[in-house]
Design a protein around this motif. Structure first.
Motif, PDB file in Angstrom:
ATOM      1  N   MET B 135       0.815  -1.221   0.000  1.00  0.00           N
ATOM      2  CA  MET B 135       0.000   0.000   0.000  1.00  0.00           C
ATOM      3  C   MET B 135       0.846   1.268   0.000  1.00  0.00           C
ATOM      4  SD  MET B 135      -3.306  -0.455   0.108  1.00  0.00           S
ATOM      5  CE  MET B 135      -4.209   0.544   1.271  1.00  0.00           C
ATOM      6  N   PHE B 136       2.082   1.154   0.505  1.00  0.00           N
ATOM      7  CA  PHE B 136       2.929   2.340   0.622  1.00  0.00           C
ATOM      8  C   PHE B 136       3.981   2.407  -0.488  1.00  0.00           C
ATOM      9  CE2 PHE B 136       1.925   1.737   5.316  1.00  0.00           C
ATOM     10  CZ  PHE B 136       0.936   2.715   5.317  1.00  0.00           C
ATOM     11  N   SER B 137       3.894   1.502  -1.454  1.00  0.00           N
ATOM     12  CA  SER B 137       4.968   1.487  -2.436  1.00  0.00           C
ATOM     13  C   SER B 137       4.953   2.766  -3.278  1.00  0.00           C
ATOM     14  CB  SER B 137       4.892   0.232  -3.312  1.00  0.00           C
ATOM     15  OG  SER B 137       3.862   0.330  -4.216  1.00  0.00           O
ATOM     16  N   ASP B 138       6.148   3.269  -3.539  1.00  0.00           N
ATOM     17  CA  ASP B 138       6.367   4.500  -4.308  1.00  0.00           C
ATOM     18  C   ASP B 138       5.857   5.766  -3.620  1.00  0.00           C
ATOM     19  OD1 ASP B 138       7.530   2.983  -6.358  1.00  0.00           O
ATOM     20  OD2 ASP B 138       5.565   2.614  -7.273  1.00  0.00           O
ATOM     21  N   LEU B 197      -1.585   6.079  -2.647  1.00  0.00           N
ATOM     22  CA  LEU B 197      -1.994   4.961  -1.803  1.00  0.00           C
ATOM     23  C   LEU B 197      -3.243   4.286  -2.381  1.00  0.00           C
ATOM     24  CD1 LEU B 197      -2.005   4.791   2.028  1.00  0.00           C
ATOM     25  CD2 LEU B 197      -4.037   4.078   0.781  1.00  0.00           C
ATOM     26  N   LEU B 198      -4.195   5.093  -2.816  1.00  0.00           N
ATOM     27  CA  LEU B 198      -5.408   4.513  -3.394  1.00  0.00           C
ATOM     28  C   LEU B 198      -5.094   3.760  -4.686  1.00  0.00           C
ATOM     29  CD1 LEU B 198      -7.996   7.378  -2.744  1.00  0.00           C
ATOM     30  CD2 LEU B 198      -7.804   5.182  -1.546  1.00  0.00           C
ATOM     31  N   HIS B 199      -4.134   4.283  -5.425  1.00  0.00           N
ATOM     32  CA  HIS B 199      -3.695   3.581  -6.638  1.00  0.00           C
ATOM     33  C   HIS B 199      -3.155   2.203  -6.275  1.00  0.00           C
ATOM     34  CE1 HIS B 199      -0.626   2.375  -9.595  1.00  0.00           C
ATOM     35  NE2 HIS B 199      -1.531   2.771 -10.462  1.00  0.00           N
ATOM     36  N   ASN B 200      -2.353   2.161  -5.230  1.00  0.00           N
ATOM     37  CA  ASN B 200      -1.802   0.871  -4.787  1.00  0.00           C
ATOM     38  C   ASN B 200      -2.916  -0.076  -4.342  1.00  0.00           C
ATOM     39  OD1 ASN B 200       0.797   1.772  -5.272  1.00  0.00           O
ATOM     40  ND2 ASN B 200       1.139   2.432  -3.156  1.00  0.00           N
ATOM     41  N   PHE B 201      -3.919   0.484  -3.683  1.00  0.00           N
ATOM     42  CA  PHE B 201      -5.052  -0.332  -3.237  1.00  0.00           C
ATOM     43  C   PHE B 201      -5.796  -0.923  -4.442  1.00  0.00           C
ATOM     44  CE2 PHE B 201      -9.675  -0.473  -2.202  1.00  0.00           C
ATOM     45  CZ  PHE B 201      -9.633  -1.519  -1.294  1.00  0.00           C
ATOM     46  N   VAL B 202      -6.093  -0.065  -5.402  1.00  0.00           N
ATOM     47  CA  VAL B 202      -6.823  -0.538  -6.593  1.00  0.00           C
ATOM     48  C   VAL B 202      -5.971  -1.554  -7.364  1.00  0.00           C
ATOM     49  CG1 VAL B 202      -7.765   0.189  -8.827  1.00  0.00           C
ATOM     50  CG2 VAL B 202      -8.267   1.519  -6.758  1.00  0.00           C
ATOM     51  N   ALA B 203      -4.652  -1.282  -7.389  1.00  0.00           N
ATOM     52  CA  ALA B 203      -3.755  -2.187  -8.116  1.00  0.00           C
ATOM     53  C   ALA B 203      -3.655  -3.548  -7.431  1.00  0.00           C
ATOM     54  CB  ALA B 203      -2.361  -1.551  -8.232  1.00  0.00           C
ATOM     55  N   SER B 204      -4.023  -3.615  -6.149  1.00  0.00           N
ATOM     56  CA  SER B 204      -3.929  -4.896  -5.437  1.00  0.00           C
ATOM     57  C   SER B 204      -5.065  -5.849  -5.815  1.00  0.00           C
ATOM     58  CB  SER B 204      -3.921  -4.651  -3.920  1.00  0.00           C
ATOM     59  OG  SER B 204      -5.202  -4.268  -3.460  1.00  0.00           O
ATOM     60  N   VAL B 205      -6.049  -5.339  -6.574  1.00  0.00           N
ATOM     61  CA  VAL B 205      -7.099  -6.224  -7.089  1.00  0.00           C
ATOM     62  C   VAL B 205      -6.460  -7.185  -8.088  1.00  0.00           C
ATOM     63  CG1 VAL B 205      -9.175  -6.331  -8.510  1.00  0.00           C
ATOM     64  CG2 VAL B 205      -8.933  -4.525  -6.792  1.00  0.00           C
ATOM     65  N   LYS B 206      -6.677  -8.460  -7.853  1.00  0.00           N
ATOM     66  CA  LYS B 206      -6.053  -9.458  -8.744  1.00  0.00           C
ATOM     67  C   LYS B 206      -6.735  -9.435 -10.104  1.00  0.00           C
ATOM     68  CE  LYS B 206      -4.331 -12.594  -5.238  1.00  0.00           C
ATOM     69  NZ  LYS B 206      -4.782 -11.796  -4.078  1.00  0.00           N
ATOM     70  N   SER B 207      -5.927  -9.467 -11.141  1.00  0.00           N
ATOM     71  CA  SER B 207      -6.498  -9.422 -12.489  1.00  0.00           C
ATOM     72  C   SER B 207      -7.062 -10.794 -12.851  1.00  0.00           C
ATOM     73  CB  SER B 207      -5.438  -9.019 -13.497  1.00  0.00           C
ATOM     74  OG  SER B 207      -4.299  -9.818 -13.317  1.00  0.00           O
TER      75      SER B 207
END
Lengths: 258, 207
Positions: B135-138, B197-207
């Motif tokens: 969640m904190f990456s970048d 942070l929200l980008h990281n959260f959304v990106a954590s959704v598995k494709s």
């Protein structure tokens, strides 16, 4: 000042019928009168929060403000407060649902203080800002609360009113000196100090900022944790970054820009 | 991933939810405000926002039958994010409203921040990240986030604290337990860092 406090720099936009009052002197704006574009610009510049003050007289114009808030929420990702024309819970609900984080109440709260507790009960104290316009009254040795942009005096002592507003549920005080507003002579430090010492919620100092030193004084001498200014930013005299540099040089913690 | 992840933002009638929705859309999600259980169960990720008082928020959540829906979403394993009072509600209870029962998803209590400092903390503050966390990456080592709160979470298992801030004391302000993330601060109001942070959260959704 407690070293854990981080002061907030807050540009204020006066809006009437959906347009910013007074030109704003950012050279490369497409539309200098669009409050949404200006708000986005201040977000990019590093402003910590924004205040929209709706000075529209008509109720039609107020619906326009809901649209401004709604469009701002699509583009601006810092907290913003909407004031002007918030008379009851329904007005607050409309603005908060449209995307505002806080509403400020002024005249309506003086006339019917329960509006503060009504809004706080439904949405929490953190979203109720009590705006107080105060003017020194030497004959009574106090600051008196004024309404209608300084035209109408009330019977209220500003410091006592601030305390009462907080006890009713105001989470923040936006304090404007009517003596200093528009003078560029600096905040009324004695007023700011009197109110910030009397209440345990954040006080935003407003009215009279003419240079960046004044912003720092509002915090270091006045005890405010937020400083509000309009013209020094709108007319391009200073950027938010410059403001924060000067505040920082005075030992005030600020969120760095960029 | 081709499709935009569908994020359900739980809508139980509290203040400003639109900012959370718009911020999630800005970072690539298809975000919807909903109190419909079928919409929530079909979502790729779920966000529980919250402002105001702990007890009032719990009551409001139960009034619209979202308590079970919240538990089901957490149990389903989709990325779940609680924000501000939405974070606090994940705990067992809160000193703010001792009689109100929380969701009990993160064991522990929500406690007042020290009275030696101005309450609420209504300001930007700088995170101290306690452990590597997607969640904190970048976001850099000490990202600035926007806070409005008078209480903070004290979990039974301190390992689930992912970030703290200094405000009168060391306050716990971000948590992770399995698929559940929670922040005391408002990422949707924290400019570039919050959107990251929200980008990281959304990106954590598995494709």
């Amino acid at each position: 000042m407690n070293s854990d406090i981080v002061a907030r720099v807050i540009p204020c936009l006066d809006v009437t019928n959906g347009r910013v009052v007074k030109g704003v002197n950012f050279v490369d704006l497409r539309d200098a009168g669009d409050p949404v574009e200006l708000a986005a610009r201040y977000d990019t510049q590093g402003a910590d929060e924004l205040v929209f003050l709706d000075i529209t007289a008509s109720s039609d114009g107020r619906d326009t403000m809901v649209d401004v808030v709604s469009r701002t929420a699509e583009q601006v990702f810092i907290p913003f407060t909407v004031g002007g024309g918030i008379r009851e819970v329904a007005d607050a609900r409309k603005m908060l649902r449209a995307g505002a984080d806080k509403v400020s109440v002024n005249t309506a709260a003086v006339q019917r203080p329960e509006v503060i507790s009504d809004i706080a009960a439904e949405f929490g104290a953190q979203c109720v800002v009590c705006a107080i316009d105060a003017k020194w009254d030497a004959s009574q040795n106090r600051w008196t609360v004024y309404l209608h942009g300084g035209r109408t005096a009330t019977e209220l002592d500003a410091v006592q009113w601030a305390e009462r507003a907080v006890s009713l549920g105001a989470g923040e005080i936006l304090l404007t000196s009517m003596d200093r507003d528009g003078t560029r002579d600096g905040f009324d430090i004695a007023l700011t100090k009197a109110v910030s010492s009397a209440v345990n919620v954040p006080v935003i100092a407003s009215g009279g900022v003419g240079n960046l030193q004044h912003l720092a004084e509002g915090v270091t001498e006045g005890g405010a944790t937020g400083v509000l200014a309009a013209s020094i930013f709108h007319f391009g005299d200073h950027t938010i970054a410059e403001a924060k540099d000067v505040m920082s040089a005075h030992g005030i913690r600020v969120r760095p820009v960029g | 991933m081709t499709a935009r992840p569908r994020v359900a933002v739980l809508d139980y009638g509290i203040g400003n939810l639109r900012s959370a929705q718009k911020a999630l859309e800005r970072v690539g999600a298809d975000a919807v405000l909903t109190q419909d259980a079928t919409v929530v169960s079909a979502a790729d990720a779920v966000v529980l926002p919250g402002v105001g008082a702990f007890g009032a928020c719990m009551d409001a959540l139960r009034d619209v039958q979202l308590e079970t829906v919240t538990h089901d979403a957490v149990a389903s394993g989709v990325p779940f994010l609680g924000i501000c009072v939405g974070m606090q509600m994940l705990f067992d209870g809160s000193e703010e409203d001792p009689d109100a029962r929380g969701l009990g998803i993160i064991p522990g209590q929500v406690k007042w921040i020290p009275s030696s400092v101005q309450r609420p903390q209504m300001q930007w503050n700088q995170l101290n990240i306690r452990r590597d966390e997607p969640m904190f990456s970048d976001l850099g080592e000490h990202p600035w986030m926007y806070f409005v709160h008078s209480l903070h979470g004290v979990p039974t298992d301190s390992d689930c604290v992912t970030a703290t801030v200094q405000y009168g004391d060391t306050l716990n302000v971000a948590f992770r337990k399995g698929n559940v993330f929670a922040t005391q601060f408002h990422p949707e109001k924290s400019a570039t860092a919050g959107l990251g942070l929200l980008h990281n959260f959304v990106a954590s959704v598995k494709s």
